[in-house]
Design a protein around this motif. Structure first.
Motif, PDB file in Angstrom:
ATOM      1  N   ASP A  64       9.546   6.250 -24.887  1.00 37.88           N
ATOM      2  CA  ASP A  64       9.351   4.927 -25.475  1.00 37.88           C
ATOM      3  C   ASP A  64       8.306   4.197 -24.637  1.00 37.88           C
ATOM      4  O   ASP A  64       8.072   4.568 -23.489  1.00 37.88           O
ATOM      5  CB  ASP A  64      10.661   4.128 -25.496  1.00 37.88           C
ATOM      6  CG  ASP A  64      10.739   3.237 -26.738  1.00 37.88           C
ATOM      7  OD1 ASP A  64       9.672   2.761 -27.191  1.00 37.88           O
ATOM      8  OD2 ASP A  64      11.842   3.028 -27.256  1.00 37.88           O
ATOM      9  N   TRP A  65       7.679   3.194 -25.227  1.00 39.07           N
ATOM     10  CA  TRP A  65       6.762   2.410 -24.416  1.00 39.07           C
ATOM     11  C   TRP A  65       7.164   0.964 -24.408  1.00 39.07           C
ATOM     12  O   TRP A  65       7.715   0.440 -25.364  1.00 39.07           O
ATOM     13  CB  TRP A  65       5.305   2.641 -24.757  1.00 39.07           C
ATOM     14  CG  TRP A  65       4.761   2.152 -26.059  1.00 39.07           C
ATOM     15  CD1 TRP A  65       5.029   0.965 -26.676  1.00 39.07           C
ATOM     16  CD2 TRP A  65       3.820   2.840 -26.879  1.00 39.07           C
ATOM     17  NE1 TRP A  65       4.315   0.880 -27.818  1.00 39.07           N
ATOM     18  CE2 TRP A  65       3.545   1.996 -27.976  1.00 39.07           C
ATOM     19  CE3 TRP A  65       3.144   4.048 -26.792  1.00 39.07           C
ATOM     20  CZ2 TRP A  65       2.651   2.354 -28.976  1.00 39.07           C
ATOM     21  CZ3 TRP A  65       2.257   4.390 -27.787  1.00 39.07           C
ATOM     22  CH2 TRP A  65       2.024   3.561 -28.853  1.00 39.07           C
ATOM     23  N   LEU A  66       6.903   0.349 -23.273  1.00 36.23           N
ATOM     24  CA  LEU A  66       7.280  -1.041 -23.044  1.00 36.23           C
ATOM     25  C   LEU A  66       5.996  -1.873 -23.068  1.00 36.23           C
ATOM     26  O   LEU A  66       5.185  -1.713 -23.972  1.00 36.23           O
ATOM     27  CB  LEU A  66       8.044  -1.135 -21.711  1.00 36.23           C
ATOM     28  CG  LEU A  66       9.212  -0.141 -21.573  1.00 36.23           C
ATOM     29  CD1 LEU A  66       9.790  -0.151 -20.169  1.00 36.23           C
ATOM     30  CD2 LEU A  66      10.290  -0.435 -22.602  1.00 36.23           C
ATOM     31  N   GLY A  67       5.792  -2.744 -22.066  1.00 34.30           N
ATOM     32  CA  GLY A  67       4.577  -3.555 -22.051  1.00 34.30           C
ATOM     33  C   GLY A  67       3.415  -2.766 -21.470  1.00 34.30           C
ATOM     34  O   GLY A  67       3.479  -2.350 -20.318  1.00 34.30           O
ATOM     35  N   GLY A  68       2.375  -2.565 -22.244  1.00 35.95           N
ATOM     36  CA  GLY A  68       1.207  -1.810 -21.775  1.00 35.95           C
ATOM     37  C   GLY A  68       0.338  -1.469 -22.964  1.00 35.95           C
ATOM     38  O   GLY A  68       0.470  -2.076 -24.025  1.00 35.95           O
ATOM     39  N   CYS A  69      -0.534  -0.494 -22.804  1.00 39.64           N
ATOM     40  CA  CYS A  69      -1.358  -0.079 -23.938  1.00 39.64           C
ATOM     41  C   CYS A  69      -0.898   1.310 -24.383  1.00 39.64           C
ATOM     42  O   CYS A  69       0.087   1.827 -23.882  1.00 39.64           O
ATOM     43  CB  CYS A  69      -2.833  -0.064 -23.541  1.00 39.64           C
ATOM     44  SG  CYS A  69      -3.275   1.322 -22.484  1.00 39.64           S
ATOM     45  N   ALA A  70      -1.631   1.912 -25.297  1.00 41.80           N
ATOM     46  CA  ALA A  70      -1.225   3.227 -25.805  1.00 41.80           C
ATOM     47  C   ALA A  70      -1.821   4.366 -24.976  1.00 41.80           C
ATOM     48  O   ALA A  70      -1.643   5.533 -25.309  1.00 41.80           O
ATOM     49  CB  ALA A  70      -1.658   3.370 -27.264  1.00 41.80           C
ATOM     50  N   GLY A  71      -2.522   4.018 -23.870  1.00 39.11           N
ATOM     51  CA  GLY A  71      -3.250   5.052 -23.120  1.00 39.11           C
ATOM     52  C   GLY A  71      -2.375   6.154 -22.570  1.00 39.11           C
ATOM     53  O   GLY A  71      -2.732   7.331 -22.617  1.00 39.11           O
ATOM     54  N   CYS A  72      -1.201   5.792 -22.051  1.00 40.85           N
ATOM     55  CA  CYS A  72      -0.317   6.821 -21.487  1.00 40.85           C
ATOM     56  C   CYS A  72       0.165   7.753 -22.598  1.00 40.85           C
ATOM     57  O   CYS A  72       0.294   8.955 -22.392  1.00 40.85           O
ATOM     58  CB  CYS A  72       0.868   6.179 -20.778  1.00 40.85           C
ATOM     59  SG  CYS A  72       0.449   5.540 -19.154  1.00 40.85           S
ATOM     60  N   HIS A  73       0.432   7.183 -23.760  1.00 45.69           N
ATOM     61  CA  HIS A  73       0.902   8.044 -24.845  1.00 45.69           C
ATOM     62  C   HIS A  73      -0.212   8.953 -25.343  1.00 45.69           C
ATOM     63  O   HIS A  73       0.027  10.104 -25.705  1.00 45.69           O
ATOM     64  CB  HIS A  73       1.492   7.216 -25.984  1.00 45.69           C
ATOM     65  CG  HIS A  73       2.669   7.898 -26.585  1.00 45.69           C
ATOM     66  ND1 HIS A  73       3.914   7.875 -26.004  1.00 45.69           N
ATOM     67  CD2 HIS A  73       2.778   8.704 -27.659  1.00 45.69           C
ATOM     68  CE1 HIS A  73       4.735   8.612 -26.711  1.00 45.69           C
ATOM     69  NE2 HIS A  73       4.074   9.125 -27.718  1.00 45.69           N
ATOM     70  N   MET A  74      -1.436   8.438 -25.351  1.00 42.87           N
ATOM     71  CA  MET A  74      -2.573   9.287 -25.738  1.00 42.87           C
ATOM     72  C   MET A  74      -2.705  10.453 -24.761  1.00 42.87           C
ATOM     73  O   MET A  74      -2.999  11.584 -25.147  1.00 42.87           O
ATOM     74  CB  MET A  74      -3.874   8.471 -25.748  1.00 42.87           C
ATOM     75  CG  MET A  74      -3.931   7.428 -26.835  1.00 42.87           C
ATOM     76  SD  MET A  74      -3.750   8.138 -28.485  1.00 42.87           S
ATOM     77  CE  MET A  74      -2.179   7.523 -28.987  1.00 42.87           C
ATOM     78  N   SER A  75      -2.482  10.180 -23.481  1.00 45.69           N
ATOM     79  CA  SER A  75      -2.565  11.241 -22.479  1.00 45.69           C
ATOM     80  C   SER A  75      -1.467  12.279 -22.702  1.00 45.69           C
ATOM     81  O   SER A  75      -1.681  13.482 -22.554  1.00 45.69           O
ATOM     82  CB  SER A  75      -2.460  10.635 -21.074  1.00 45.69           C
ATOM     83  OG  SER A  75      -2.942  11.516 -20.108  1.00 45.69           O
ATOM     84  N   LEU A  76      -0.284  11.803 -23.087  1.00 44.77           N
ATOM     85  CA  LEU A  76       0.811  12.725 -23.412  1.00 44.77           C
ATOM     86  C   LEU A  76       0.397  13.633 -24.575  1.00 44.77           C
ATOM     87  O   LEU A  76       0.610  14.850 -24.553  1.00 44.77           O
ATOM     88  CB  LEU A  76       2.055  11.906 -23.769  1.00 44.77           C
ATOM     89  CG  LEU A  76       3.297  12.627 -24.262  1.00 44.77           C
ATOM     90  CD1 LEU A  76       3.852  13.557 -23.193  1.00 44.77           C
ATOM     91  CD2 LEU A  76       4.379  11.633 -24.641  1.00 44.77           C
ATOM     92  N   LEU A  77      -0.250  13.046 -25.572  1.00 47.34           N
ATOM     93  CA  LEU A  77      -0.680  13.856 -26.723  1.00 47.34           C
ATOM     94  C   LEU A  77      -1.827  14.792 -26.352  1.00 47.34           C
ATOM     95  O   LEU A  77      -2.037  15.823 -27.002  1.00 47.34           O
ATOM     96  CB  LEU A  77      -1.101  12.946 -27.883  1.00 47.34           C
ATOM     97  CG  LEU A  77       0.020  12.078 -28.459  1.00 47.34           C
ATOM     98  CD1 LEU A  77      -0.506  11.216 -29.591  1.00 47.34           C
ATOM     99  CD2 LEU A  77       1.185  12.924 -28.950  1.00 47.34           C
ATOM    100  N   ASP A  78      -2.584  14.443 -25.294  1.00 45.90           N
ATOM    101  CA  ASP A  78      -3.690  15.300 -24.840  1.00 45.90           C
ATOM    102  C   ASP A  78      -3.206  16.626 -24.268  1.00 45.90           C
ATOM    103  O   ASP A  78      -4.012  17.485 -23.925  1.00 45.90           O
ATOM    104  CB  ASP A  78      -4.538  14.573 -23.784  1.00 45.90           C
ATOM    105  CG  ASP A  78      -5.535  13.633 -24.430  1.00 45.90           C
ATOM    106  OD1 ASP A  78      -5.736  13.735 -25.657  1.00 45.90           O
ATOM    107  OD2 ASP A  78      -6.098  12.796 -23.707  1.00 45.90           O
ATOM    108  N   ILE A  79      -1.898  16.778 -24.128  1.00 51.89           N
ATOM    109  CA  ILE A  79      -1.379  18.081 -23.708  1.00 51.89           C
ATOM    110  C   ILE A  79      -1.821  19.151 -24.708  1.00 51.89           C
ATOM    111  O   ILE A  79      -1.889  20.332 -24.416  1.00 51.89           O
ATOM    112  CB  ILE A  79       0.177  18.015 -23.602  1.00 51.89           C
ATOM    113  CG1 ILE A  79       0.584  17.143 -22.424  1.00 51.89           C
ATOM    114  CG2 ILE A  79       0.766  19.400 -23.440  1.00 51.89           C
ATOM    115  CD1 ILE A  79       2.099  16.942 -22.290  1.00 51.89           C
TER     116      ILE A  79
END
Ligand code: SF4
Length: 180
Positions: free
Chosen positions: A9-24
Motif C-alpha cells: 500500500d502507499w501512504l503520503g508520497g508519489c508513485a515512484g516507489c511503486h513504479m520501481s516495484l513494477l520495474d522488476i
C-alpha cells in the motif's frame, strides 16, 4: 501448500516507489507465481489486507489520519513489514512540511499556492486530517526492514522480497542500500 501472501500500500508520497516495484519486469511474474498478492494500489484494492499476510510493503510517509490507520492495520496483519523508500524510512519529501504548522501547510497548499483552484482547504472527512507532523512509518509502528532510496532500485526491491519469501534475513547492503 498455500502461497504466502504479500500486501502493498502507499501512504503520503508519489508513485515512484511503486513504479520501481513494477520495474522488476519479468521477474515479477516469477515472484507472483510464488505468492498471493492480496492488496495493492496497482490492483486498485485499497481495502486493508486480510489477516495472515507474510510480507507487507508500505511506501510513503504517514501524513494524515488515513495513512496512520492503514499503517496500523498493515502492522497488525503482516508478519513482516517493509518500509519502502525514503519517505517511508525517514519522512523524505512529504516531511518538508514539518517546517510549518499544519495550518500554514494547508494554507500554502490550498490558498496561497499558484496552483490553487478555488482557494479553500478541503473538508471532506474521507481525506483524513493532516497529522501534526509528517512521520516515517517506523515512528508510528514497528518496522522489520527499512529499504531507503528515492526510489529504491528494482533490484533492491526484488532482492529484499526474495530474501523474505525464502526465509532469509533481508538486510539491504551494497548497491541495494542508498539514500537519495
Ligand atoms: Fe516518491 Fe521518492 Fe517518496 Fe518513493 S521515496 S514515494 S519515489 S518521493
Amino acid at each position: 501448500m498455500a502461497k504466502p501472501k504479500i500486501a502493498t500500500d502507499w501512504l503520503g508520497g508519489c508513485a515512484g516507489c511503486h513504479m520501481s516495484l513494477l520495474d522488476i519486469d519479468e521477474r515479477i511474474v516469477a515472484l507472483l507465481e510464488l505468492v498471493e498478492l492480496t492488496s495493492s494500489p496497482v490492483t486498485d484494492l485499497k481495502h486493508p489486507p486480510e489477516e495472515g499476510v507474510a510480507v507487507g510493503v508500505l511506501e510513503g510517509a504517514i501524513n494524515n489520519t488515513v495513512n496512520l490507520r492503514v499503517a496500523r492495520q498493515m502492522r497488525q496483519r503482516c508478519k513482516t513489514l517493509v518500509a519502502l523508500g525514503d519517505c517511508a524510512v525517514f519522512g523524505g519529501v512529504p516531511a518538508m512540511r514539518n517546517a510549518f504548522t499544519t495550518k500554514e501547510a494547508l494554507e500554502r497548499a490550498y490558498i496561497t499556492s499558484e496552483s490553487t483552484v478555488d482557494g479553500k482547504v478541503p473538508q471532506d472527512p474521507e481525506l483524513g486530517r493532516l497529522t501534526k507532523r509528517c512521520c516515517s512509518v517506523g515512528e508510528m509502528v514497528p518496522v522489520d526492514v527499512n529499504l531507503p532510496g528515492c526510489p529504491p532500485s528494482a533490484d533492491a526491491i526484488f532482492n529484499t522480497l526474495s530474501a523474505l519469501l525464502e526465509g532469509r534475513a533481508a538486510n539491504p547492503t551494497g548497491d541495494d542500500l542508498k539514500y537519495d
